[in-house]
Motif scaffolding. Sequence first.
Motif, short mmCIF file in Angstrom:
data_model
loop_
_atom_site.label_atom_id
_atom_site.label_comp_id
_atom_site.label_asym_id
_atom_site.label_seq_id
_atom_site.Cartn_x
_atom_site.Cartn_y
_atom_site.Cartn_z
N ARG A 148 0.81 -1.21 0.00
CA ARG A 148 0.00 0.00 0.00
C ARG A 148 0.85 1.26 0.00
O ARG A 148 0.69 2.11 -0.86
CB ARG A 148 -1.01 0.01 1.16
N THR A 149 1.79 1.40 0.96
CA THR A 149 2.68 2.56 0.95
C THR A 149 3.96 2.28 0.18
O THR A 149 4.76 3.19 -0.04
CB THR A 149 3.03 2.99 2.38
N HIS A 150 4.19 1.02 -0.21
CA HIS A 150 5.32 0.62 -1.04
C HIS A 150 6.66 1.09 -0.44
O HIS A 150 7.41 1.84 -1.05
CB HIS A 150 5.15 1.16 -2.46
N ARG A 180 -2.01 -0.11 -5.44
CA ARG A 180 -2.16 0.05 -4.00
C ARG A 180 -2.08 -1.27 -3.23
O ARG A 180 -1.44 -1.35 -2.19
CB ARG A 180 -3.49 0.74 -3.70
N ASN A 181 -2.73 -2.30 -3.71
CA ASN A 181 -2.77 -3.56 -2.98
C ASN A 181 -2.00 -4.66 -3.72
O ASN A 181 -2.31 -5.83 -3.61
CB ASN A 181 -4.22 -4.00 -2.76
#
Length: 331
Positions: A148-150, A180-181
């Motif tokens: 999500r925030t990578h 995102r996922n």
Amino acid sequence: MRLSRRGLLAGLGSLALPRAALAIEQNRFPVAIGARRIAAFEPRSPEKRRFGALQFRGGLVLSCGHPRFGGFSGLWRSADGRDLVAVSDRGFWLTAKVASQEGRPVALEGAEMAAMLGASGRPLIRSRSFDTESLAIAGGVAYVGVERTHEVLRFDWAGQGFDARARSVPVPAAIKRLPRNRGLEAIGVAPAGPHTGIVVAIAERSVREDEPTLGVILKPGRPELFKVARHDGYDITDLAFLPSGDLLLLERWYKPWRGVGMRIRRIAGRDLKAGALLDGPYLIEADLGFEIDNMEGLSVHLDQGRTILTLISDDNFSFLQRTLLLEFELA
């Protein structure tokens, strides 16, 4: 990665989460883990031990009443296999000792859990970086991939253990642009070859179905991107390096009403380089006719010269799924 039904199931689980559990999330706490042995990887052929290039050693169905137990997506075992560390995708550590008899796992002993801490000391579960999906430990440092925030986070595991605070590892802009996922589900540290000691991470699925997914070699100051071929709807869920420097990729597919499948692919370490498209042969493939679930974590260690693969499943905090710990020997 959360399966499509996960939002509902996670929501049901959260309704049962007591306030007392939230109050202790900053502290380490013991957990009692039940372990039921898996005698046969393929129940319809209980005498069979060889599956592809792997020999089944044994497995456990793990259970625990604590609401923070479950969702394990990253796994590490020490060089002798005795110590186990796992991370859940809600930002929690799990540590335990693996008890074995006659070369088969029989229990997890002395298990403890604790919230992973951000740079400020605040638990990751209270931040945007809670979705911790992958784990590698090398040289006393734990590296964790965050979906999500990578992000890639590093922790001084040898020096501080549960009290270690996250420090960010710079990643290129292409990683920050991942879906995102569908982020960094797989992470490892190369033990040999031209990238010795370098963190390697791979996205679960960076583009559309069956298109290659993105990976990165996190060389300080000059990260290098590569791609991994994907086939048959499988996504990448973890990686582990063999002592030779070859990579093992754990893959998983999920389809409503059909269930889940898993397989493991071997990639030659010499092929890992900037701009490469990696691919390789499959060592094992299994579906729900075998003792699998949503397999997301993979670790490699040696046992008297034998190469041992350990897999753990993410139960999505659902009563419909299981937390499995499986051991195989590379034949």
